[in-house]
Scaffold this motif. Structure first.
Motif, PDB file in Angstrom:
ATOM      1  N   TYR A  75      -2.103  20.066  50.280  1.00  0.00           N
ATOM      2  CA  TYR A  75      -1.261  21.407  50.852  1.00  0.00           C
ATOM      3  C   TYR A  75      -0.468  21.336  52.002  1.00  0.00           C
ATOM      4  N   HIS A  76       0.646  21.814  51.732  1.00  0.00           N
ATOM      5  CA  HIS A  76       2.093  21.245  52.901  1.00  0.00           C
ATOM      6  C   HIS A  76       1.941  21.771  54.392  1.00  0.00           C
ATOM      7  N   ALA A  77       1.524  23.142  54.686  1.00  0.00           N
ATOM      8  CA  ALA A  77       1.172  23.253  55.790  1.00  0.00           C
ATOM      9  C   ALA A  77       0.101  22.234  56.485  1.00  0.00           C
ATOM     10  N   MET A  78      -1.075  21.783  55.565  1.00  0.00           N
ATOM     11  CA  MET A  78      -2.114  21.388  56.365  1.00  0.00           C
ATOM     12  C   MET A  78      -1.771  19.540  56.713  1.00  0.00           C
ATOM     13  N   ALA A  79      -0.698  19.155  55.431  1.00  0.00           N
ATOM     14  CA  ALA A  79      -0.174  18.138  55.613  1.00  0.00           C
ATOM     15  C   ALA A  79       0.577  17.936  56.128  1.00  0.00           C
TER      16      ALA A  79
END
Lengths: 236, 436
Positions: A75-79
């Motif tokens: 998940y982009h935001a978490m990464a």
């Protein structure tokens, strides 16, 4: 030299005072970047897929944080958020969220047909051994609150989130690298109807109790899901 | 991290009205100078004495070989990382000593040839995505030590896909031409007029540290024009690596050397935080530098602004018209709702925790890209020994629309005496993506 040190101490005190915006030295303050979506009560935003993380098993949260950071779960935001975080700090955050005892939101009230309810209950409590689908409760606990240290609860989550997660497991969108993961095998066996029914049913349940203990799990399920439960820092 | 690695995308701020931290900094510096034993405690020992493998491990950290030669969540040094550039996609090779898929068949001379001349073991010319244009400055002794370390690693059998380079850049003949134009082979030569520390710093910054791989503007053929570290868009990354030689960007001429060193090793100081790709460099590489080396690097970096005749920030303040003020106030409203709690009504933040936005060079730089990305993606500073439990910033793209981000970024670029260009929703949109 002593004068020097006293002078230094004086300066340090003054620097602290010069800092007009006093910042609490707490975990709650440190995880504000998380709680803006997984908000302070740890509730899911009803309009988005931000799951509640308060009270989930510590090992589960820690695993997910590392999976996001290391690209196993995408998940982009978490990464991006976790990119430069140490294991130690992620463990501390997991411990913090796990220890939060906060009231759960009211369950959703989704209309379900009797046969849908029956289908969901069957999946949750019996499974379909002939299709290699164990009961949800066999791993996630009798009261579906998860099992320490690394299996998440299934209640207290929104239908939208559960549907999206099961969809992600089915198309490999959740754990990109761990293709042989037990949950992706199970989700792949489920039909669309089954996914919908179980997501609605779970979201309709009210929440009570605490995660179960690891000893409740059957050895064969521990074996099947060992990658999730053990390898990634669950049981230590 | 893509392509080169040493980036100073540093958000920097000035507190001109707080002088005490400065005095303390100077006092602290004096204390450190009075206790040379302490300063030297972590210094790299004589490579002749230390086992070459250990010394090589240290140098591999300095060069951050692992940063590029490891894919996310993958085996260290086994390569496979994709570097997307305007010339195509490069896949970093496996540099573990596996005989089939790594560099297990290489010898010292082969490794030297790659690092120093940019040629593979079989004589093929290497693409400068591997920064041999910088590594050529590394001494033979250091190269041999790095090679000894790499050969001591457990071999990992991992065959990586081939590069996918666009026509006409996929012609190695063209590469030969490129090299004639832009590659100057040669080990770093000390400048006798400078101090030992300055020369050691220059050696690390220009060579193994390959700071110039990011902090430079590249021409159409991807070549860096000089070694001035004058800043530029990072190739293959949606970040701007600020100039290290300009007072207007991340030049450190008016900083104490110890403060520069603290930023490099801890990722945060009272008035600056390393963010984006620079935070990654701090975590993967710089935090492990010996005190002696990081002070040397800081000495050199500080000297880079010597020739900067640019204006100091805060000189050209134009008057803000009524309509502009009303436009900015829209952003001010968003600021008060989402940002003020941490960064303060006065934009001064909380030193060492939440960066100040008032007078922050990272906020008012010509390129608004980094500040846009910071708002969109948020992030935590790198966890380091000096800052093990950092405070973080939320990823506001989860909450704010492009138009709102544009308004609030325009506001912080023009509040509290800051003056910089306005930002449009289109700029915000262009600040998205460009990650792995």
């Amino acid at each position: 030299m002593i004068r020097f040190i006293i002078l230094m101490l004086f300066c340090i005190t003054n620097v602290a005072n010069a800092n007009g915006n006093a910042v609490p030295d707490t975990m709650a303050e440190r995880v504000k970047a998380c709680t803006i979506c997984h908000n302070a009560e740890g509730k899911a935003g009803r309009d988005a897929y931000y799951p509640r993380i308060a009270g989930k098993p510590q090992g589960y949260i820690f695993n997910q944080l590392r999976n996001f950071r290391d690209g196993r779960r995408y998940y982009h935001a978490m990464a991006i958020l976790l990119e430069n975080m140490s294991d130690e700090y992620l463990r501390e955050m997991a411990q913090y969220f796990s220890s939060l005892q906060l009231p759960y939101p009211h369950p959703e009230q989704i209309q379900m047909l009797p046969e849908e309810i029956e289908l969901a209950r069957h999946l949750v409590y019996s499974g379909y051994p002939e299709r290699n689908i164990p009961a949800c409760s066999a791993c996630h606990g009798d009261i579906l609150m998860g099992v320490e240290p690394a299996i998440p609860g299934l209640v207290g989550l929104s239908r939208a989130y559960i549907t999206a997660q099961l969809g992600g497991w089915r198309n490999g969108g959740i754990m990109r690298i761990q293709t042989s993961d037990c949950m992706s095998e199970i989700a792949n066996q489920l039909t669309e109807n089954e996914v919908n029914a179980v997501a609605k049913w779970l979201a309709n349940q009210s929440v009570s109790g605490k995660p179960g203990s690891f000893n409740e799990l059957s050895p064969e399920l521990v074996d099947r899901c060992s990658q999730t439960i053990l390898e990634h820092g669950g049981a230590e | 991290m893509r392509h080169g690695v040493m980036i100073f995308s540093v958000i920097i701020s000035y507190w001109r009205n707080i002088t005490l931290p400065w005095i303390c900094g100077i006092l602290l510096a004096s204390v450190l100078l009075a206790m040379p034993g302490k300063v030297m405690a972590g210094a790299a020992e004589d490579p002749g004495v230390v086992d070459a493998v250990d010394y090589g491990a240290y140098l591999a950290r300095v060069g951050n070989c692992m940063g590029c030669h490891t894919t996310k969540g993958g085996q260290p040094f086994a390569g496979g990382r994709r570097l997307s550039t305007s010339f195509g996609v490069f896949i970093t090779p496996n540099i573990t000593p596996d005989k089939e898929t790594g560099i297990g068949l290489w010898n010292q001379q082969d490794f030297w040839q790659a690092l120093h001349q940019g040629k593979s073991r079989d004589g093929r010319l290497l693409y400068p995505a591997f920064p041999y244009t910088e590594y050529t400055k590394v001494t033979r002794q250091d190269a041999d030590a790095i090679f000894a370390y790499l050969q001591s690693l457990p071999p990992v059998s991992q065959a990586n896909p081939a590069h996918d380079i666009f026509f006409p850049y996929n012609s190695r003949a063209l590469l030969a031409v490129w090299r004639t134009l832009y590659f100057k082979e040669g080990v770093y030569e000390p400048d006798q007029s400078k101090s030992t520390a300055w020369n050691r710093g220059a050696y690390l910054v220009q060579g193994l540290g390959h700071c110039n791989a990011c902090h430079t503007t590249r021409n159409m053929l991807g070549a860096s024009q000089d070694n001035a570290l004058a800043g530029g868009q990072i190739m293959g990354m949606n970040w701007y690596a600020p100039s290290l030689s300009s007072h207007l960007e991340a030049g450190s001429g008016d900083w104490e050397i110890e403060e520069i060193a603290a930023l490099l090793t801890t990722g945060i100081t009272e008035r600056a935080v390393a963010s984006g790709p620079m935070a990654t460099v701090v975590r993967q590489s710089l935090q492990y530098l010996s005190q002696e080396d990081v002070l040397a690097m800081s000495t050199y970096l500080k000297s880079l602004t010597e020739n900067d005749t640019g204006n100091a920030p805060g000189v050209h303040f134009s008057v803000i018209s009524g309509s502009l003020r009303r436009h900015l106030e829209l952003g001010g409203k968003i600021y008060r709702e989402y940002c003020q709690e941490c960064h303060g009504a006065d934009g001064k933040g909380a030193p060492g925790i939440y960066p100040a936005l008032a007078g922050n060079r990272g906020v008012v730089m010509d390129s608004p890209l980094n500040v846009i990305r910071s708002v969109l993606n948020g992030g935590y500073p790198a966890t380091t020994a000096g800052n093990p439990r950092p405070y973080g910033m939320p990823p506001f793209q989860q909450i704010l629309r492009n138009e709102e981000v544009a308004l609030v970024v325009s506001y912080i670029r023009n509040a509290w005496g800051n003056r910089a260009s306005l930002v449009r929703a289109l700029d915000v949109d262009q600040g998205k993506g460009g990650d792995d």
